[in-house]
Design a protein around this motif. Structure first.
Motif, PDB file in Angstrom:
ATOM      1  N   GLU A  68       1.079   4.955  -2.157  1.00 22.44           N
ATOM      2  CA  GLU A  68       1.922   4.572  -3.290  1.00 22.44           C
ATOM      3  C   GLU A  68       2.877   5.701  -3.659  1.00 22.44           C
ATOM      4  OE1 GLU A  68       1.237   3.488  -8.004  1.00 22.44           O
ATOM      5  OE2 GLU A  68      -0.389   3.092  -6.575  1.00 22.44           O
ATOM      6  N   THR A 124       8.492  -2.924   8.634  1.00 18.50           N
ATOM      7  CA  THR A 124       9.013  -3.376   7.343  1.00 18.50           C
ATOM      8  C   THR A 124      10.508  -3.083   7.146  1.00 18.50           C
ATOM      9  OG1 THR A 124       8.225  -1.287   6.386  1.00 18.50           O
ATOM     10  CG2 THR A 124       6.791  -3.213   6.159  1.00 18.50           C
ATOM     11  N   ARG A 178      -3.988   3.148   4.162  1.00 15.61           N
ATOM     12  CA  ARG A 178      -2.848   3.154   3.243  1.00 15.61           C
ATOM     13  C   ARG A 178      -1.550   2.869   3.992  1.00 15.61           C
ATOM     14  NH1 ARG A 178      -2.762   8.569   1.467  1.00 15.61           N
ATOM     15  NH2 ARG A 178      -4.907   9.229   1.740  1.00 15.61           N
ATOM     16  N   PRO A 179      -0.630   2.125   3.400  1.00 15.66           N
ATOM     17  CA  PRO A 179       0.629   1.824   4.088  1.00 15.66           C
ATOM     18  C   PRO A 179       1.535   3.045   4.198  1.00 15.66           C
ATOM     19  CG  PRO A 179       0.724   1.042   1.839  1.00 15.66           C
ATOM     20  CD  PRO A 179      -0.692   1.497   2.065  1.00 15.66           C
ATOM     21  N   TYR A 202       8.542   9.438   3.691  1.00 15.37           N
ATOM     22  CA  TYR A 202       7.465   8.489   3.957  1.00 15.37           C
ATOM     23  C   TYR A 202       6.249   8.881   3.128  1.00 15.37           C
ATOM     24  CZ  TYR A 202       9.762   5.913   7.659  1.00 15.37           C
ATOM     25  OH  TYR A 202      10.610   5.089   8.361  1.00 15.37           O
ATOM     26  N   GLU A 243       3.549  12.526   0.451  1.00 11.70           N
ATOM     27  CA  GLU A 243       4.841  12.145   1.000  1.00 11.70           C
ATOM     28  C   GLU A 243       5.414  13.283   1.826  1.00 11.70           C
ATOM     29  OE1 GLU A 243       7.570  11.326  -2.281  1.00 11.70           O
ATOM     30  OE2 GLU A 243       8.470  13.303  -2.018  1.00 11.70           O
ATOM     31  N   ASP A 254      10.287   0.798  11.893  1.00 10.97           N
ATOM     32  CA  ASP A 254       9.094   0.324  11.187  1.00 10.97           C
ATOM     33  C   ASP A 254       9.093  -1.197  11.146  1.00 10.97           C
ATOM     34  OD1 ASP A 254       8.850   3.043  10.420  1.00 10.97           O
ATOM     35  OD2 ASP A 254       9.968   2.683   8.579  1.00 10.97           O
ATOM     36  N   SER A 288       0.432   1.142   8.696  1.00 14.25           N
ATOM     37  CA  SER A 288      -0.532   1.790   7.803  1.00 14.25           C
ATOM     38  C   SER A 288      -1.336   2.832   8.563  1.00 14.25           C
ATOM     39  CB  SER A 288      -1.483   0.757   7.193  1.00 14.25           C
ATOM     40  OG  SER A 288      -2.383   0.267   8.176  1.00 14.25           O
ATOM     41  N   THR A 331       4.915   4.012   3.520  1.00 12.94           N
ATOM     42  CA  THR A 331       5.976   3.448   2.694  1.00 12.94           C
ATOM     43  C   THR A 331       7.234   4.300   2.813  1.00 12.94           C
ATOM     44  OG1 THR A 331       4.283   2.701   1.126  1.00 12.94           O
ATOM     45  CG2 THR A 331       6.574   2.668   0.369  1.00 12.94           C
ATOM     46  N   ARG A 332       8.320   3.691   3.267  1.00 15.55           N
ATOM     47  CA  ARG A 332       9.590   4.399   3.417  1.00 15.55           C
ATOM     48  C   ARG A 332      10.357   4.375   2.099  1.00 15.55           C
ATOM     49  NH1 ARG A 332      13.269   5.643   7.704  1.00 15.55           N
ATOM     50  NH2 ARG A 332      15.442   5.604   7.028  1.00 15.55           N
ATOM     51  N   CYS A 333      10.837   5.533   1.659  1.00 14.15           N
ATOM     52  CA  CYS A 333      11.643   5.641   0.437  1.00 14.15           C
ATOM     53  C   CYS A 333      12.978   6.288   0.803  1.00 14.15           C
ATOM     54  CB  CYS A 333      10.940   6.492  -0.609  1.00 14.15           C
ATOM     55  SG  CYS A 333       9.315   5.897  -1.100  1.00 14.15           S
TER      56      CYS A 333
END
Length: 253
Positions: free
Chosen positions: A182, A50, A136-137, A178, A188, A48, A198, A139-141
């Motif tokens: 938000e 980011t 929307r992004p 992912y 997810e 990614d 995104s 987002t990796r968690c």
């Protein structure tokens, strides 16, 4: 702060702080490149934009290209998540199994409360376009094994995926999810990645067919539904691909 050395395709070498992201590298070259960038390739790993870079190696900024397998992989893998979210929205109670990118596109294996028909594709695609428009992004968690297994509790498919990921050679004992948007609010999915920056970076896609597929390919298991699709960097490239398929069908007859 430790430094890493990055070797670019033109042979130039740049020293940057460990933890610098691919997006920061792209911006350092030009804002135009950063706007086009889909991801980075460090050594043989696609990441990614980011993700913090912590190792030295060769680096490539991945941009939209029909001739670059890495670009197509990022587009298609990300589009499979958009598909999954759309189906979960339209078919509440859906259980997700796998959603990989493949050579000609992507698919998602899933179990829905009511069967998906080809006639459902129009409304699924409509919902996908809404998700893409929201930009929307991804987002990796990253979470601990215990937290990750708690997230998948009650879902045999994702729990099995999580357990196999943790048992895989080289696992660091964490799991990644992912979120398209938000964390704690938007969709997810358990996934190793990588993904686009995104949802808005998905420019052209089409759902193509729906078939059956046994979980883990074992006929003793329940039959899942497999929804196929494809994605390209532009609408023109998608159109050319679909026209080529139609021409091939005519020749076969």
């Amino acid at each position: 702060m430790s430094q890493i050395e990055l070797t670019f395709p033109d042979g130039s070498v740049r020293s940057v702080a460990s933890g610098t992201t691919g997006l920061e590298i792209a911006k350092g070259i030009s804002e135009g490149l950063a706007r086009k960038a889909l991801g980075v390739k460090l050594g043989d790993k696609v990441l990614d934009l980011t993700r913090p870079l912590t190792e030295s190696g060769t680096i490539k900024i991945i941009t939209p290209s029909n001739d670059d397998p890495d670009a197509l992989y990022l587009l298609r893998h990300s589009c499979s998540h958009v598909l999954a979210e759309a189906i979960c929205d339209l078919f509440p109670g859906t259980k997700l199994a796998y959603g990989p990118a493949i050579e000609k596109g992507f698919y998602y294996d899933l179990m829905t409360p009511t069967p998906i028909q080809q006639s459902d594709f129009e409304r699924i695609e409509k919902r996908m376009k809404e998700i893409i428009k929201e930009d929307r992004p991804f987002t990796r968690c990253e979470v601990s094994a215990a937290d990750g297994l708690k997230r998948t509790e009650g879902d045999k498919y994702k729990t099995d995926n999580a357990q196999r990921a943790l048992a895989r050679e080289g696992s660091d004992g964490t799991l990644s999810f992912y979120v398209t948007g938000e964390p704690g609010k938007n969709f997810e999915d358990l996934c190793a990645g990588p993904h686009l920056f995104s949802t808005g970076a998905v420019k052209a896609f089409k759902l193509t067919q729906c078939t059956g597929a046994y979980w883990k390919g074992d006929q003793k298991n329940k039959m899942l539904q497999r929804v196929y699709g494809t994605a390209f960097p532009s609408k023109d490239e998608l159109k050319a691909h679909l026209e080529a398929i139609e021409e091939a069908k005519k020749r076969d007859h």
